[in-house]
Design a protein around this motif. Sequence first.
Motif, PDB file in Angstrom:
ATOM      1  N   UNK A  60       1.172  -1.593  -0.101  1.00  0.00           N
ATOM      2  CA  UNK A  60      -0.004  -0.019   0.096  1.00  0.00           C
ATOM      3  C   UNK A  60       0.708   1.512   0.298  1.00  0.00           C
ATOM      4  N   UNK A  61       2.096   0.885   1.212  1.00  0.00           N
ATOM      5  CA  UNK A  61       2.537   2.602   1.442  1.00  0.00           C
ATOM      6  C   UNK A  61       3.293   2.584  -0.299  1.00  0.00           C
ATOM      7  N   UNK A  62       4.143   1.729  -0.747  1.00  0.00           N
ATOM      8  CA  UNK A  62       4.860   1.830  -2.251  1.00  0.00           C
ATOM      9  C   UNK A  62       4.173   2.270  -2.876  1.00  0.00           C
ATOM     10  N   UNK A  63       2.717   2.123  -3.176  1.00  0.00           N
ATOM     11  CA  UNK A  63       2.187   2.898  -4.064  1.00  0.00           C
ATOM     12  C   UNK A  63       1.567   4.232  -4.032  1.00  0.00           C
ATOM     13  N   UNK A  64       1.647   4.472  -2.876  1.00  0.00           N
ATOM     14  CA  UNK A  64       1.150   6.153  -2.675  1.00  0.00           C
ATOM     15  C   UNK A  64       3.369   7.187  -3.053  1.00  0.00           C
ATOM     16  N   UNK A  65       3.291   8.036  -4.218  1.00  0.00           N
ATOM     17  CA  UNK A  65       4.351   8.555  -4.054  1.00  0.00           C
ATOM     18  C   UNK A  65       3.766   9.909  -4.723  1.00  0.00           C
ATOM     19  N   UNK A  66       4.202  10.974  -4.846  1.00  0.00           N
ATOM     20  CA  UNK A  66       3.810  12.395  -5.363  1.00  0.00           C
ATOM     21  C   UNK A  66       5.230  12.639  -6.009  1.00  0.00           C
ATOM     22  N   UNK A  67       5.350  13.001  -7.321  1.00  0.00           N
ATOM     23  CA  UNK A  67       6.851  13.317  -7.505  1.00  0.00           C
ATOM     24  C   UNK A  67       6.161  14.732  -8.394  1.00  0.00           C
ATOM     25  N   UNK A  68       6.961  15.779  -8.142  1.00  0.00           N
ATOM     26  CA  UNK A  68       6.776  16.842  -8.747  1.00  0.00           C
ATOM     27  C   UNK A  68       8.324  17.680  -8.708  1.00  0.00           C
ATOM     28  N   UNK A  69       8.419  17.621 -10.298  1.00  0.00           N
ATOM     29  CA  UNK A  69      10.255  18.737 -10.536  1.00  0.00           C
ATOM     30  C   UNK A  69      10.519  18.939 -11.832  1.00  0.00           C
ATOM     31  N   UNK A  70      11.252  19.433 -12.054  1.00  0.00           N
ATOM     32  CA  UNK A  70      11.281  19.897 -13.578  1.00  0.00           C
ATOM     33  C   UNK A  70      12.382  19.075 -14.074  1.00  0.00           C
ATOM     34  N   UNK A  71      12.155  19.130 -15.669  1.00  0.00           N
ATOM     35  CA  UNK A  71      12.747  18.832 -16.653  1.00  0.00           C
ATOM     36  C   UNK A  71      11.592  17.849 -17.770  1.00  0.00           C
ATOM     37  N   UNK A  72      12.527  16.984 -18.147  1.00  0.00           N
ATOM     38  CA  UNK A  72      11.287  15.931 -18.507  1.00  0.00           C
ATOM     39  C   UNK A  72      11.630  14.923 -18.675  1.00  0.00           C
ATOM     40  N   UNK A  73      12.415  14.436 -17.638  1.00  0.00           N
ATOM     41  CA  UNK A  73      12.420  12.639 -16.472  1.00  0.00           C
ATOM     42  C   UNK A  73      11.386  12.848 -15.851  1.00  0.00           C
TER      43      UNK A  73
ATOM     44  N   UNK B 170       8.675  10.364 -13.221  1.00  0.00           N
ATOM     45  CA  UNK B 170       9.392  10.068 -11.962  1.00  0.00           C
ATOM     46  C   UNK B 170      10.109   8.412 -11.412  1.00  0.00           C
ATOM     47  N   UNK B 171       9.656   7.639 -12.660  1.00  0.00           N
ATOM     48  CA  UNK B 171      10.317   5.934 -13.089  1.00  0.00           C
ATOM     49  C   UNK B 171      10.917   5.964 -12.710  1.00  0.00           C
ATOM     50  N   UNK B 172      11.647   7.282 -13.607  1.00  0.00           N
ATOM     51  CA  UNK B 172      13.526   6.855 -14.188  1.00  0.00           C
ATOM     52  C   UNK B 172      14.185   7.521 -13.059  1.00  0.00           C
ATOM     53  N   UNK B 173      13.637   8.446 -12.858  1.00  0.00           N
ATOM     54  CA  UNK B 173      14.917   9.164 -11.544  1.00  0.00           C
ATOM     55  C   UNK B 173      14.345   9.086 -10.260  1.00  0.00           C
ATOM     56  N   UNK B 174      13.717   8.512  -9.772  1.00  0.00           N
ATOM     57  CA  UNK B 174      13.525   8.451  -8.838  1.00  0.00           C
ATOM     58  C   UNK B 174      13.224   6.822  -7.999  1.00  0.00           C
ATOM     59  N   UNK B 175      14.099   6.177  -7.170  1.00  0.00           N
ATOM     60  CA  UNK B 175      13.644   4.911  -6.370  1.00  0.00           C
ATOM     61  C   UNK B 175      13.309   5.366  -5.250  1.00  0.00           C
TER      62      UNK B 175
ATOM     63  N   UNK C  74      17.600  10.128  -6.032  1.00  0.00           N
ATOM     64  CA  UNK C  74      17.639  10.471  -7.050  1.00  0.00           C
ATOM     65  C   UNK C  74      18.501   9.722  -8.425  1.00  0.00           C
ATOM     66  N   UNK C  75      18.519   8.894  -9.576  1.00  0.00           N
ATOM     67  CA  UNK C  75      19.032   7.928  -9.511  1.00  0.00           C
ATOM     68  C   UNK C  75      19.804   8.456 -11.024  1.00  0.00           C
ATOM     69  N   UNK C  76      19.223   9.784 -11.572  1.00  0.00           N
ATOM     70  CA  UNK C  76      19.953  10.776 -12.539  1.00  0.00           C
ATOM     71  C   UNK C  76      21.020  11.682 -12.068  1.00  0.00           C
ATOM     72  N   UNK C  77      21.515  12.006 -13.112  1.00  0.00           N
ATOM     73  CA  UNK C  77      22.687  13.032 -13.140  1.00  0.00           C
ATOM     74  C   UNK C  77      21.876  14.391 -13.537  1.00  0.00           C
ATOM     75  N   UNK C  78      20.410  14.912 -12.478  1.00  0.00           N
ATOM     76  CA  UNK C  78      20.324  15.431 -12.586  1.00  0.00           C
ATOM     77  C   UNK C  78      19.250  15.782 -11.287  1.00  0.00           C
ATOM     78  N   UNK C  79      19.550  16.879 -10.720  1.00  0.00           N
ATOM     79  CA  UNK C  79      18.574  17.870  -9.276  1.00  0.00           C
ATOM     80  C   UNK C  79      17.704  17.842  -9.654  1.00  0.00           C
ATOM     81  N   UNK C  80      16.687  16.963  -8.596  1.00  0.00           N
ATOM     82  CA  UNK C  80      15.132  17.256  -8.535  1.00  0.00           C
ATOM     83  C   UNK C  80      14.702  18.744  -7.646  1.00  0.00           C
ATOM     84  N   UNK C  81      14.090  19.036  -7.782  1.00  0.00           N
ATOM     85  CA  UNK C  81      13.681  20.203  -7.259  1.00  0.00           C
ATOM     86  C   UNK C  81      12.295  19.272  -7.065  1.00  0.00           C
ATOM     87  N   UNK C  82      11.505  20.505  -5.102  1.00  0.00           N
ATOM     88  CA  UNK C  82      10.281  20.360  -5.701  1.00  0.00           C
ATOM     89  C   UNK C  82       9.679  19.026  -5.013  1.00  0.00           C
ATOM     90  N   UNK C  83      10.545  18.351  -4.763  1.00  0.00           N
ATOM     91  CA  UNK C  83      10.113  16.411  -4.601  1.00  0.00           C
ATOM     92  C   UNK C  83       8.955  16.245  -3.105  1.00  0.00           C
TER      93      UNK C  83
END
Length: 155
Positions: A11-24, A26-31, A69-78
Amino acid sequence: MKFSAITTKLVMTTILCASFLGNAHAADALKMELTANQVIKNADGKTVYSPVRTAPVGTVIQYKATYTNTINKDINDLMVTLPIPINMTFTGEAQPTSAQASTDGKNYADMPLMKKVDGKMVKVPYSEYRTLRWNIKLLPAKKTAVVAINTTVDR
């Protein structure tokens, strides 16, 4: 009744809100990795954590979510959210302490939550808290952020 960390984890792993700039995406950028540990005070009064799958009523369980953060770019306002399972009560302990809480999963406010009862403002009991969320202002490239809540098994 005992809680099941496996069910809660799903249940808990299904709830994740991510908002950040860029075109990455969330599934690719965040683990996210979620752990459930029993909170124990040892003989020296220090807190230790022990992995747990089931626990009797009254046991304090800490849910800890590690976001990487799995990418080479910062994530803002997560924005990350952890629900409090139905058979658990929030203890009032959250890390970081900047968490906001909700009784309905939609409307959030700083803790402690307040409500009007008989014309007076009173604290909302922790048993009515249903979700907590954090705004991680900056998650640098290839770095992690950790959030955690302590709960007590009710039934």
